[in-house]
Design an enzyme around this catalytic site. Structure first.
Site, PDB file in Angstrom:
ATOM      1  NE  ARG A 151      -3.239  -0.041   2.890  1.00  0.00           N
ATOM      2  CZ  ARG A 151      -3.754  -0.058   4.454  1.00  0.00           C
ATOM      3  NH1 ARG A 151      -3.670  -0.923   5.079  1.00  0.00           N
ATOM      4  NH2 ARG A 151      -4.308   1.286   4.791  1.00  0.00           N
ATOM      5  CB  SER A 190      -0.202   4.311   4.095  1.00  0.00           C
ATOM      6  OG  SER A 190       0.143   3.026   4.526  1.00  0.00           O
ATOM      7  CE  LYS A 218      -3.329  -2.835  13.179  1.00  0.00           C
ATOM      8  NZ  LYS A 218      -4.630  -2.162  12.548  1.00  0.00           N
ATOM      9  CG  ASP A 219      -4.438  -3.772   8.411  1.00  0.00           C
ATOM     10  OD1 ASP A 219      -5.489  -3.344   9.269  1.00  0.00           O
ATOM     11  OD2 ASP A 219      -3.563  -2.853   7.991  1.00  0.00           O
ATOM     12  CB  ALA A 244     -10.015   2.770  13.006  1.00  0.00           C
ATOM     13  CB  SER A 245     -11.013  -1.727  15.305  1.00  0.00           C
ATOM     14  OG  SER A 245     -10.713  -1.823  16.669  1.00  0.00           O
ATOM     15  NE  ARG A 262      -8.684  -5.009  18.007  1.00  0.00           N
ATOM     16  CZ  ARG A 262      -7.764  -4.467  18.757  1.00  0.00           C
ATOM     17  NH1 ARG A 262      -7.450  -4.072  19.949  1.00  0.00           N
ATOM     18  NH2 ARG A 262      -7.261  -3.095  18.019  1.00  0.00           N
ATOM     19  N   GLY A 290      -8.829   7.049   8.059  1.00  0.00           N
ATOM     20  CA  GLY A 290      -7.583   7.678   7.367  1.00  0.00           C
ATOM     21  C   GLY A 290      -6.227   6.797   7.875  1.00  0.00           C
ATOM     22  CB  VAL A 310      -0.584   6.857  11.525  1.00  0.00           C
ATOM     23  CG1 VAL A 310      -0.216   7.570  12.596  1.00  0.00           C
ATOM     24  CG2 VAL A 310      -0.700   5.308  11.753  1.00  0.00           C
ATOM     25  CD  GLN A 311       1.460   9.474   8.467  1.00  0.00           C
ATOM     26  OE1 GLN A 311       0.552   8.833   7.975  1.00  0.00           O
ATOM     27  NE2 GLN A 311       2.934   9.189   8.825  1.00  0.00           N
ATOM     28  CB  THR A 312      -5.236  11.113   7.931  1.00  0.00           C
ATOM     29  OG1 THR A 312      -4.725  11.285   6.409  1.00  0.00           O
ATOM     30  CG2 THR A 312      -6.784  11.664   7.475  1.00  0.00           C
ATOM     31  NE  ARG A 313      -7.014   5.970  11.318  1.00  0.00           N
ATOM     32  CZ  ARG A 313      -6.823   4.552  11.696  1.00  0.00           C
ATOM     33  NH1 ARG A 313      -6.884   4.093  12.836  1.00  0.00           N
ATOM     34  NH2 ARG A 313      -7.284   3.728  10.827  1.00  0.00           N
ATOM     35  CB  CYS A 327     -13.338  -5.877   8.969  1.00  0.00           C
ATOM     36  SG  CYS A 327     -12.601  -4.380   9.433  1.00  0.00           S
TER      37      CYS A 327
END
Length: 287
Positions: free
Chosen positions: A8, A10, A80-81, A123-124, A126, A145, A147-150, A235
């Site tokens: 990816r 990112s 984890k993804d 974001a989850s 869980r 988003g 990490v930087q966006t969050r 998910c």
């Protein structure tokens, strides 16, 4: 020999792919490496939570296609993804040594306390279900988003805090943003959290991946993924699992979608069987 590594695009995904590339270079400096990045569907859809748009498979669809079509030779993922059921044509060839598996609380820049008027972003489900028990008076709201966006949304004042994986923050050099770590008992991590997974085409053999593979990381990943798979934890489900290796013993803690927890231990060599057994035990207790 040349290897094309799919990732990816990112910053975190690229950083993680570069860790794999460094290990391969150390194993055999003669291998030519090329990083091939791409934006996945999961990276493009940011206005809805993953359970509303198709789950974690959205983060691997384009990478899987590139691998099957021969545009890349291996792909690197945050374990984890990855969906618990993978395409048999694309086996998981290596699991890395585990980075810190804990979740972490991140406060806005310059803040030292939670603002009760703003939600905690995660974001989850869980995390959300476990945060509700830890902070019963706080609202928990979704955040999407990279990490930087969050972090930008946090620092702009949209949230009182974020809960993110320590592993990603550390790999990005953002450990200084962590206000506190949650123990694996407070918030059981996602299956495979902190572990990198490398995928190849079936029938391909890359000896250099031995430099990436880690025995303990592999045992934990197999046990945790087996646990979630038996419980059908996709998910959108808050199913969680966390393994710890102590010598020749694997200790696995799991949580089902209703928050029921249990623990099992046994030989590291039986990692997958332990995950399946713990899941069945929790299922039977719920019936």
């Amino acid at each position: 020999m040349k290897l094309r590594i799919g990732s990816r695009e990112s910053v975190l995904a690229v950083t993680q792919s570069q860790l794999v590339m460094e290990a391969i270079r150390a194993f055999d400096p003669s291998i030519e490496l090329e990083l091939v990045t791409m934006k996945t569907t999961g990276d493009k859809i940011l206005d809805r939570t993953l359970d509303k748009v198709g789950g974690k498979g959205l983060f691997v669809r384009e990478l899987d296609a590139a691998l099957l079509e021969g545009r890349v030779d291996i792909t690197v993922h945050s374990c984890k993804d990855l969906p618990m059921e993978t395409d048999p044509r694309l086996p998981l060839a290596a699991f890395s040594k585990r980075e810190d598996p804990r979740d972490a609380l991140v406060l806005p820049a310059g803040k030292t306390e939670l603002d009760p008027s703003l939600p905690i972003g995660c974001a989850s489900r869980r995390r959300a279900i476990q945060l509700a028990a830890l902070y019963p008076d706080m609202e928990v709201a979704p955040v999407r988003g990279n990490v930087q966006t969050r972090l930008r949304k946090l620092d702009e004042g949209q949230y009182s805090a974020l809960v993110l994986a320590s592993a990603g923050l550390k790999r990005l050099g953002l450990e200084g943003r962590i206000a506190r770590y949650f123990t694996a008992e407070e918030i059981i991590p996602a299956a495979g959290q902190g572990i990198l997974a490398v995928q190849t085409q079936a029938g391909e053999n890359y000896p250099c991946l031995a430099a990436v593979a880690d025995q303990d990381g592999t045992a934990c990943a197999l046990a945790e993924r087996a646990f979630v798979r038996v419980l059908d934890g996709g998910c959108s489900s808050p199913v969680a699992a966390h393994g710890v290796v102590d010598g020749d013993t694997l200790i696995l803690t799991g949580m089902d979608e209703n928050g029921r927890r249990d623990r099992i231990s046994g030989p590291v060599s039986e990692a997958e069987q332990l995950g399946e057994a713990l899941a069945r035990r929790i299922k039977e207790a719920a019936e």
